[in-house]
Design an enzyme around this catalytic site. Structure first.
Site, short mmCIF file in Angstrom:
data_model
loop_
_atom_site.label_atom_id
_atom_site.label_comp_id
_atom_site.label_asym_id
_atom_site.label_seq_id
_atom_site.Cartn_x
_atom_site.Cartn_y
_atom_site.Cartn_z
N ASP A 1 -11.81 -19.79 2.01
CA ASP A 1 -11.50 -21.21 1.78
C ASP A 1 -10.00 -21.40 1.64
O ASP A 1 -9.28 -20.47 1.27
CB ASP A 1 -12.16 -21.69 0.47
CG ASP A 1 -13.66 -21.88 0.57
OD1 ASP A 1 -14.21 -21.79 1.69
OD2 ASP A 1 -14.29 -22.10 -0.49
N ARG B 1 -12.21 -22.76 10.07
CA ARG B 1 -12.95 -23.96 9.66
C ARG B 1 -11.90 -25.06 9.47
O ARG B 1 -10.94 -24.88 8.73
CB ARG B 1 -13.67 -23.74 8.33
CG ARG B 1 -14.29 -25.04 7.78
CD ARG B 1 -14.56 -24.98 6.28
NE ARG B 1 -15.56 -24.01 5.92
CZ ARG B 1 -15.58 -23.40 4.73
NH1 ARG B 1 -14.66 -23.64 3.83
NH2 ARG B 1 -16.53 -22.53 4.47
#
Ligand SMILES: Cc1cc2nc3c(=O)[nH]c(=O)nc-3n(C[C@H](O)[C@H](O)[C@H](O)COP(=O)(O)OP(=O)(O)OC[C@H]3O[C@@H](n4cnc5c(N)ncnc54)[C@H](O)[C@@H]3O)c2cc1C
Length: 305
Positions: free
Chosen positions: A131, A183
């Site tokens: 992340d 992402r």
């Protein structure tokens, strides 16, 4: 009305965190966005998600860890998660935060910790997504990712980029050269105008620009958004360029736009749901409130009940 930045500020207040995590009615409300406090509850949630035609990504909630012992516990937790994925046969990868593995203590420790998790995932044929957190750690996160990516394959470890940052377009270009699986999201932290677009329109325009770079790269990426405009732009672009539905996936957060998750899965798109669980849910929960003022009314209404 509490503003987005005020809520994100509150998400970092330790005193409030202590209060909220002990206050039982508050804990119950968090269940809209958080799958539970332990692995069993997350596995059960992922079984349901898989039954709805979606894949998942485990997120053990914790961030800004300040002790080496706590980072060790996070590694153990993720090794357990990877084993549970195999034992239970659910379709899920894992998402980690590098401040959970010690990025604010020592980047070397973080690299070693993350390496153990990526190594185990690679051995199992699974995948670890790193992340992206606040801009104070963007470069350090990319640096650790690059080292891991040099040690492991394209399909073992990937990273996240945020379209609100000015630097993201260049980061995407550089990372695609390795190449890397990315992402793309808009970004969930409080950032000053020196580093991030203050206007939503610019964040959205940058999202579309970077999405187009990713989709034409020939690498499998994740387009993470609940915004119908971003989703339509992605589908239109893919159709126009003849990019197949299996060449990328959409990603959304647990508890948000479940209708749209199911619709996209029915339409034949890959849909991955990010499933947070654990006791340290407070900052994650507050960021979700910050994203949508209506969520505050949801909390108020349910506290009152
Ligand atoms: C799978 C996934 C992983 C992510 N990983 C990261 C990460 O690593 N780093 C990071 O900074 N951010 C991450 N995010 C969060 C992201 O940056 C945004 O903050 C968040 O997704 C909201 O932006 P949006 O694209 O949905 O668009 P927005 O323009 O914020 O929202 C569009 C619409 O989506 C719906 N919606 C959005 N948020 C909510 C909410 N909280 N509750 C209810 N409805 C909502 C509303 O209908 C809203 O009108 C991730 C998001 C997803 C989906």
């Amino acid at each position: 009305m509490l503003t987005r930045s005020a809520l994100i500020y509150l998400s970092r207040q330790e005193g409030l965190k202590e209060f909220a995590t002990r206050f039982a009615p508050f804990r119950k409300i968090t269940r809209r966005f958080i799958a539970g406090e332990d692995i069993d509850e997350a596995v059960a949630a992922i079984r349901e998600i898989n039954a709805r035609g979606c894949t998942a990504s485990f997120d053990h909630l914790n961030e800004s860890v300040t002790s080496t012992a706590e980072t060790e516990a996070e590694v153990t937790e993720y090794l357990n998660v990877l084993a549970r994925i195999d034992e239970s046969g659910i379709d899920s990868n894992v998402s980690i935060k590098l401040t959970q593995f010690g990025l604010e203590i020592d980047p070397e420790l973080t690299y070693r910790n993350a390496r153990r998790v990526v190594e185990d995932a690679a051995r199992r044929g699974n995948f670890v997504r790193i992340d992206m957190e606040g801009s104070s750690v963007t470069q350090a996160t990319i640096d650790v990712f690059r080292r891991l990516r040099a040690d492991f394959g394209l399909n073992d470890v990937g990273i996240v980029l945020q379209s609100y940052l000015y630097r993201t377009e260049e980061d995407a270009r550089d990372l695609l050269k390795i190449p890397a699986r990315i992402r793309l999201c808009k970004g969930a932290y409080n950032e000053p105008p020196e580093v991030a677009y203050p206007d939503k329109k610019d964040v959205d325009d940058n999202f579309v620009r970077v999405m187009q770079m990713l989709l034409t790269s020939g690498v499998y990426h994740g387009i993470a958004t609940h915004d119908p405009k971003m989703i339509d732009a992605t589908i239109e672009f893919a159709n126009r360029e003849g990019i197949g539905k299996d060449a990328f996936e959409f990603q959304m957060l647990y508890g948000i736009r479940r209708d749209l998750q199911e619709q996209l899965a029915r339409d034949g798109y890959g849909m991955r749901v990010y499933v947070p669980y654990g006791k340290s849910w407070y900052p994650y929960f507050m960021r979700r409130l910050a994203e949508r003022p209506a969520n505050i009314w949801f909390v108020m209404k349910n506290l009152w009940k």
